[in-house]
Motif scaffolding. Structure first.
Motif, PDB file in Angstrom:
ATOM      1  N   LEU A 160       0.848  -1.187   0.000  1.00 37.92           N
ATOM      2  CA  LEU A 160       0.000   0.000   0.000  1.00 37.92           C
ATOM      3  C   LEU A 160       0.886   1.240   0.000  1.00 37.92           C
ATOM      4  CD1 LEU A 160      -3.066   0.529   0.031  1.00 37.92           C
ATOM      5  CD2 LEU A 160      -2.882   0.941   2.493  1.00 37.92           C
ATOM      6  N   LEU A 161       0.785   2.018  -1.054  1.00 34.98           N
ATOM      7  CA  LEU A 161       1.666   3.170  -1.222  1.00 34.98           C
ATOM      8  C   LEU A 161       1.203   4.358  -0.398  1.00 34.98           C
ATOM      9  CD1 LEU A 161       2.087   2.897  -5.082  1.00 34.98           C
ATOM     10  CD2 LEU A 161       3.856   2.427  -3.370  1.00 34.98           C
ATOM     11  N   PRO A 162       2.128   5.228   0.007  1.00 32.98           N
ATOM     12  CA  PRO A 162       1.728   6.479   0.690  1.00 32.98           C
ATOM     13  C   PRO A 162       0.854   7.311  -0.238  1.00 32.98           C
ATOM     14  CG  PRO A 162       4.108   6.115   0.844  1.00 32.98           C
ATOM     15  CD  PRO A 162       3.585   5.117  -0.133  1.00 32.98           C
ATOM     16  N   VAL A 163      -0.072   8.066   0.340  1.00 31.08           N
ATOM     17  CA  VAL A 163      -1.022   8.816  -0.476  1.00 31.08           C
ATOM     18  C   VAL A 163      -0.319   9.835  -1.370  1.00 31.08           C
ATOM     19  CG1 VAL A 163      -1.446  10.581   1.306  1.00 31.08           C
ATOM     20  CG2 VAL A 163      -3.212  10.069  -0.429  1.00 31.08           C
ATOM     21  N   GLU A 164       0.822  10.369  -0.927  1.00 29.47           N
ATOM     22  CA  GLU A 164       1.518  11.357  -1.744  1.00 29.47           C
ATOM     23  C   GLU A 164       2.157  10.722  -2.978  1.00 29.47           C
ATOM     24  OE1 GLU A 164       4.467  10.360   1.664  1.00 29.47           O
ATOM     25  OE2 GLU A 164       2.293  10.545   1.350  1.00 29.47           O
ATOM     26  N   VAL A 165       2.352   9.410  -2.945  1.00 30.04           N
ATOM     27  CA  VAL A 165       2.817   8.677  -4.120  1.00 30.04           C
ATOM     28  C   VAL A 165       1.629   8.161  -4.922  1.00 30.04           C
ATOM     29  CG1 VAL A 165       4.100   6.630  -4.906  1.00 30.04           C
ATOM     30  CG2 VAL A 165       4.985   8.024  -3.009  1.00 30.04           C
ATOM     31  N   ALA A 166       0.595   7.720  -4.231  1.00 27.96           N
ATOM     32  CA  ALA A 166      -0.582   7.148  -4.887  1.00 27.96           C
ATOM     33  C   ALA A 166      -1.331   8.177  -5.729  1.00 27.96           C
ATOM     34  CB  ALA A 166      -1.519   6.550  -3.832  1.00 27.96           C
ATOM     35  N   THR A 167      -1.402   9.420  -5.254  1.00 24.90           N
ATOM     36  CA  THR A 167      -2.212  10.418  -5.958  1.00 24.90           C
ATOM     37  C   THR A 167      -1.699  10.728  -7.359  1.00 24.90           C
ATOM     38  OG1 THR A 167      -3.009  11.386  -3.891  1.00 24.90           O
ATOM     39  CG2 THR A 167      -3.105  12.771  -5.856  1.00 24.90           C
ATOM     40  N   PRO A 168      -0.417  11.043  -7.558  1.00 27.04           N
ATOM     41  CA  PRO A 168       0.037  11.283  -8.937  1.00 27.04           C
ATOM     42  C   PRO A 168      -0.080  10.050  -9.824  1.00 27.04           C
ATOM     43  CG  PRO A 168       1.904  11.288  -7.417  1.00 27.04           C
ATOM     44  CD  PRO A 168       0.672  11.306  -6.584  1.00 27.04           C
ATOM     45  N   LEU A 169       0.067   8.863  -9.249  1.00 27.62           N
ATOM     46  CA  LEU A 169      -0.118   7.649 -10.047  1.00 27.62           C
ATOM     47  C   LEU A 169      -1.561   7.536 -10.525  1.00 27.62           C
ATOM     48  CD1 LEU A 169       1.936   5.118  -7.881  1.00 27.62           C
ATOM     49  CD2 LEU A 169       2.550   5.944 -10.164  1.00 27.62           C
ATOM     50  N   PHE A 170      -2.503   7.822  -9.643  1.00 31.31           N
ATOM     51  CA  PHE A 170      -3.914   7.776 -10.024  1.00 31.31           C
ATOM     52  C   PHE A 170      -4.205   8.795 -11.126  1.00 31.31           C
ATOM     53  CE2 PHE A 170      -8.371   8.866  -9.824  1.00 31.31           C
ATOM     54  CZ  PHE A 170      -8.999   7.638  -9.665  1.00 31.31           C
ATOM     55  N   ILE A 171      -3.639   9.994 -10.986  1.00 29.87           N
ATOM     56  CA  ILE A 171      -3.844  11.032 -12.007  1.00 29.87           C
ATOM     57  C   ILE A 171      -3.353  10.547 -13.367  1.00 29.87           C
ATOM     58  CG2 ILE A 171      -3.049  13.305 -12.774  1.00 29.87           C
ATOM     59  CD1 ILE A 171      -3.069  14.158  -9.818  1.00 29.87           C
ATOM     60  N   GLY A 172      -2.168   9.975 -13.410  1.00 33.95           N
ATOM     61  CA  GLY A 172      -1.610   9.517 -14.677  1.00 33.95           C
ATOM     62  C   GLY A 172      -2.444   8.427 -15.317  1.00 33.95           C
ATOM     63  N   ILE A 173      -2.872   7.452 -14.520  1.00 38.92           N
ATOM     64  CA  ILE A 173      -3.687   6.361 -15.062  1.00 38.92           C
ATOM     65  C   ILE A 173      -5.031   6.880 -15.536  1.00 38.92           C
ATOM     66  CG2 ILE A 173      -4.878   4.211 -14.470  1.00 38.92           C
ATOM     67  CD1 ILE A 173      -2.534   3.727 -12.463  1.00 38.92           C
ATOM     68  N   ALA A 174      -5.665   7.714 -14.716  1.00 43.24           N
ATOM     69  CA  ALA A 174      -6.989   8.235 -15.071  1.00 43.24           C
ATOM     70  C   ALA A 174      -6.935   9.051 -16.359  1.00 43.24           C
ATOM     71  CB  ALA A 174      -7.545   9.072 -13.925  1.00 43.24           C
ATOM     72  N   MET A 175      -5.940   9.903 -16.486  1.00 40.37           N
ATOM     73  CA  MET A 175      -5.882  10.777 -17.655  1.00 40.37           C
ATOM     74  C   MET A 175      -5.517  10.018 -18.922  1.00 40.37           C
ATOM     75  SD  MET A 175      -4.416  14.382 -16.238  1.00 40.37           S
ATOM     76  CE  MET A 175      -5.036  15.223 -17.706  1.00 40.37           C
TER      77      MET A 175
END
Length: 361
Positions: A162-177
């Motif tokens: 489980l990644l830290p939220v500060e790492v998880a958030t940019p990853l989510f942005i990249g996948i979503a976009m």
């Protein structure tokens, strides 16, 4: 500069993510960069890796070239970033990681540096075509976004699922976009599993969508109006062409980055299967963006826009690609219009596996 056919054939992985994680652990000063005019996947992957390496105590710098989309500002504030518009400077580093591209045509400002330092260079990408510019490559063309393998690399580096939220958030942005907010047929089961993991890690997906996709200003709306005013239907209404002149962008009070996403508007019409947005650049060159829809059924033909973009020296993915042509718009349009009116040479069949079992047989 188009990639050669030899480069296209040889653009494959020669290391796995564990190899790359071990190599990064041994480095102390690490520079991360990506293609010029970075998009959500490029920014998300580079920021996530930078924050992961920061947590490991590395001296990390992210370098971006070209126009910067300011809607990402609040997601990058704590990262050591250098923005360059013209020069090719990279800080001294033990290793250089290039994410979301391996094409020298998208890294031209760094070409001399990369040639002199290829033993330091690591590429992490999900595109099918690239250049021989790095000793270490991890290429996963099946991934809809480079943030997918980047998430696994971050997990390996931090040694936690489980990644830290500060790492998880940019990853989510990249996948979503890069998946059109999970609309594109490039999305696979593991994409959704990963998105769920990132939300479990604390990503506020609703806030991310509002700040990234619902933060436009009025000049972009005016640019959208101008693009739609230029819309031309071809191939019995199955192809749509829009053209924006540099004067349109200037008169609208818009920024070149405001053209992002405009190509998606005509795709809301069921009959339209292929969309092209042509943008006249101030340099006199022509930017071509292409999108196509998959078939409604597994055996339906579609337009492979990677091949169509390749006709103009570009490339990308099967349903999303582009090219930058060193010719004025008015010289490019006649040939482009003819191809959009009859794209038969670029059609193909792409049967999607119906299950993991079928995919493995």
């Amino acid at each position: 500069m188009p990639e050669t056919s030899n480069n296209r054939k040889n653009y494959t992985s020669n290391a796995d993510l564990q190899d790359i994680a071990d190599r990064l652990r041994r480095g102390e000063r690490i520079t991360i960069t990506t293609h010029v005019k970075p998009d959500g996947d490029a920014i998300g992957s580079s920021i996530a890796l930078a924050r992961t390496l920061d947590l490991l105590g590395k001296e990390t710098t992210v370098v971006y070239h070209g126009p910067w989309p300011h809607r990402f500002d609040e997601y990058t504030e704590d990262v050591n970033i250098i923005h360059h518009s013209d020069d090719a400077h990279l800080p001294a580093a033990d290793l250089v990681v290039i994410t979301d591209t391996g094409a020298i045509s998208q890294l031209q400002k760094l070409e001399n540096y990369l040639k002199a330092n290829r033993e330091k260079v690591i590429i992490i990408d999900h595109h099918r075509h690239g250049s021989d510019i790095a000793d270490v490559r991890y290429i996963e063309p099946e991934a809809p976004a480079v943030c997918e393998p980047m998430a696994e690399l971050c997990r390996l580096l931090l040694q936690q699922p489980l990644l830290p939220v500060e790492v998880a958030t940019p990853l989510f942005i990249g996948i979503a976009m890069d998946t059109g907010w999970f609309r594109f047929n490039s999305v696979r089961p593991q994409t959704m599993h990963l998105a769920a993991d990132l939300i479990e890690a604390g990503v506020d997906h609703s806030l991310v969508y509002r700040t990234i996709e619902q933060g436009d200003d009025l000049p972009r709306l005016e640019l959208m109006r101008r693009a739609l005013d230029s819309l031309e239907l071809l191939n019995n209404n199955a192809s749509a062409l829009m053209v924006l002149r540099s004067s349109d962008i200037e008169e609208a009070g818009a920024h070149p980055d405001d053209t992002s996403g405009l190509i998606d508007v005509p795709q809301t019409v069921a009959a339209i299967r292929l969309v092209c947005l042509v943008v006249e650049l101030k340099t006199g060159k022509t930017k071509i963006s292409l999108r196509s829809k998959p078939g409604d059924h597994p055996d339906d033909p579609f337009v492979n826009v990677d091949l169509l973009a390749g006709h103009f020296g570009g490339g990308g993915h099967v349903h999303a690609a582009g090219a930058k042509v060193d010719k004025p718009v008015d010289e490019v349009l006649p040939e482009l219009r003819a191809l959009l009116d009859n794209p038969a040479d670029f059609t193909g069949l792409h049967r999607q596996p119906q299950s993991r079992l079928e995919a493995s047989t």
